[in-house]
Enzyme design. Structure first.
Site, short mmCIF file in Angstrom:
data_model
loop_
_atom_site.label_atom_id
_atom_site.label_comp_id
_atom_site.label_asym_id
_atom_site.label_seq_id
_atom_site.Cartn_x
_atom_site.Cartn_y
_atom_site.Cartn_z
CD GLU A 154 56.42 45.75 -112.57
OE1 GLU A 154 57.99 46.97 -112.71
OE2 GLU A 154 57.40 44.92 -112.93
CB CYS B 147 63.22 42.28 -114.54
SG CYS B 147 64.05 41.60 -113.76
CG HIS C 160 59.91 44.07 -110.96
ND1 HIS C 160 59.53 43.15 -111.85
CD2 HIS C 160 60.87 42.97 -110.58
CE1 HIS C 160 59.85 42.55 -111.99
NE2 HIS C 160 61.03 42.39 -111.92
N1 GLN Z 1 64.89 36.04 -116.23
C1 GLN Z 1 65.63 37.18 -115.71
C2 GLN Z 1 66.54 36.68 -114.48
O1 GLN Z 1 65.92 35.67 -113.42
C3 GLN Z 1 64.65 38.49 -115.32
C4 GLN Z 1 63.92 38.04 -114.51
C5 GLN Z 1 62.88 38.79 -114.70
O2 GLN Z 1 62.34 39.85 -116.34
N2 GLN Z 1 61.66 38.76 -113.50
O3 GLN Z 1 67.46 37.59 -114.36
#
Ligand code: GLN
Length: 542
Positions: A513, A385, A511
């Site tokens: 995970e 992410c 994600h």
């Molecule tokens: N800050 C980033 C976004 O909003 C990634 C968010 C995250 O890593 N969950 O796109």
């Protein structure tokens, strides 16, 4: 026996005793006997969901396939049971009140005074019974957050009291407490347990089963005494000793006969119920506990001071290490403190580097340093992410030569916003929506590492973010050797990037995970850890 049974798990004496693990372990044991089980978590806080909570408050925010931002205990339920949870598996006081207030505004209460009893408790009971109402489950195991005696949890305990009346034998209450060991007196103390059961009884609930969390074995006569004080059968007073790994707990609970006691209480004839088949689970545990050679992984993030903030990532790494017959040595590295000067010493000896998700400015420059180090030194690296977004920005700055490259989240005025919010997302946000949440389709590009790892063309992975790879720069990245190997076709979004000039350098916008489980470790984590092991073998011969 076709009626859904409802099991409640409450906690006393202290928080953090592992109610979630006990509830998930019971779920696992019943599932391993062939029953259909789901686990639910009721959280007494007023937030509508944990989406707005800082990870330092309650640990990581877990995301379900249907896009619900949930308590991290749902992660344990999925990892243990290998079945997906949904929005209905996690309810907060905020949601309960919101529903009741919405009904009140609609006039559903026909002029009645809206009160905690019966309106709030009815709404709580409705949310509990909803899971069992479709006949999909033999057991609904509901864990009540917080500790008995808290003001916040009173309406939940009251709902359990009412449900016991309604459900009769189809309902079992398990109370988890703590038995401290006083080192100076060399004694285990059961008084706090007695007090906590009294508190539960004062709220009208008599527990059927007590699980005593302890660091030392509790002698049988002491358990009998606790049972006597608390009106609980002595054979229903069980101990839960500290375990070397949470994945041992189902077996410890099996040895304590937790599943047998529950089945007997709801009226099953044990001779007619199959034994729990834990063969696959045991095979995993043998790998987890039997591994001797290490693999060293650095987790670079800004919430590393709290273990729970990256719970699912840590568990996924542990599943993948066990799968690869390695003992996971995890080093957490606070990204705020990483600089060009100290990065080499901080990450020295690491076989693989994982760049964590996150929001906002803090610690981002340190992530760029870690990424540059991993890229230049050919250390396997997985960016998740924000970790993927940082991967793209670092690449733009140091390989494409856009010294001012950034994300619009971090710098709204940057001329090179290689990470930006897409137009359709901006529209959604302006309409009051917030993040891209839950599972989305992603097409994998043939002849890429991602394609090879997943072994299929199309995947579904869970998201939680606002910003995206900016397609405007796609050609620049591809010319410099970065490959966009996963694309969401519906909105033309880059979901995976990889750098084939490096042995293993992959960033994912989603994600992975959230979907790694004990019986099905996630392929990306398996492959990442395998690459880290290869790197280690090349460097150290081990
Ligand atoms: N800050 C980033 C976004 O909003 C990634 C968010 C995250 O890593 N969950 O796109």
């Amino acid at each position: 026996m076709d009626k859904t049974k409802y099991i409640f798990v409450t906690g006393g004496v202290a928080s953090s005793l592992g109610k979630g693990i006990i509830a998930a372990s019971l779920g696992k044991l019943l599932q391993a006997r062939g029953f259909k089980v789901t686990n639910q978590k009721l959280d007494p806080y007023i937030n509508i969901d944990p989406g707005t909570l800082n990870p330092y408050e309650h640990g990581e925010c877990y995301v379900t396939v249907d896009g619900h931002e949930a308590d991290l205990d749902l992660g344990h339920y999925e990892r243990f049971l290998n079945v997906e949870t949904h929005r209905s598996n996690n309810i907060t006081t905020g949601r309960i009140y919101q529903n009741v207030i919405n009904k009140e505004r609609r006039g559903d209460y026909l002029g009645k005074t809206v009160q905690i009893i019966p309106h709030i408790t009815d709404e709580i009971k409705r949310n509990i019974k909803l899971l069992g109402s479709k006949g999909d489950f033999d057991f609904v195991i509901t864990e009540i957050g917080g500790t008995v005696g808290d003001i916040e949890s009173l309406p939940y305990i009251e709902s359990v009291r009412q449900l016991r009346w309604e459900l009769g034998k189809n309902c079992v209450c398990i109370h988890l407490t703590y038995v401290p060991y006083l080192a100076a007196a060399k004694e285990l103390k059961t008084k706090p347990t007695q007090h906590s059961v009294k508190a539960l009884q004062e709220e009208g609930v008599q527990p059927d089963i007590l699980v005593l969390r302890t660091e030392h074995p509790i002698p049988l006569d002491m358990r009998k005494k606790v049972g006597l004080f608390c009106n609980v059968d002595p054979q229903a007073v069980l101990q839960s000793m500290d375990a070397p790994s949470i994945y041992r707990v189902p077996l410890n609970m099996q040895a304590e006969k937790l599943d047998e006691v529950v089945l007997t209480k709801v009226g099953y004839d044990l001779t007619k119920v199959p034994e729990a088949d834990m063969r696959d689970w045991n095979a995993f545990l043998a790998k987890l506990e039997g591994a001797t050679e290490e693999v060293n992984i650095a987790l670079v993030g800004k919430y590393v001071q709290l273990q729970d903030a990256y719970k699912s990532i840590m568990e996924s790494l542990s599943h993948a290490a066990a799968y690869n017959d390695r003992k996971l040595k995890l080093k957490t590295v606070l990204s705020d403190k990483l600089t060009a000067e100290n990065v080499a010493s901080q990450l020295e000896g690491m076989d693989g580097i994982l760049i964590a998700p996150g929001f906002g400015q803090r610690g981002i420059e340190g992530k760029f340093e870690a990424l540059r180090y991993a890229r230049e030194n050919k250390i396997p690296c997985l960016g998740i992410c924000m970790g993927m977004q940082a991967m793209v920005i670092e690449f733009a700055r140091n390989v494409l030569g856009f010294a001012d490259a950034n994300s619009t989240e971090l710098d709204p005025h940057t001329p090179h916003n290689v990470v930006d919010m897409m137009e359709d997302q901006k529209t959604v946000l302006n309409m009051g929506g917030s993040m891209r949440l839950g599972a989305y389709q992603c097409e994998l590009t043939p002849n890429t590492k991602a394609y090879e790892i997943y072994g299929c063309k199309s995947i579904r992975e869970r998201h939680r973010h606002r910003f995206e790879f900016n397609n405007h720069y796609k050609a620049d990245f591809e010319k410099a050797g970065m490959v966009c190997s996963g694309i969401n076709r519906e909105s033309d979004l880059v979901e995976i990037v990889e750098y084939p000039a490096h042995p293993w350098y992959i960033g994912v916008q989603f994600h992975p995970e959230y979907s790694s489980t004990v019986l099905k470790p996630h392929p990306l984590f398996i492959s990442f850890v395998k690459a880290a092991i290869e790197n280690r073998k090349q460097k150290t011969g081990k």
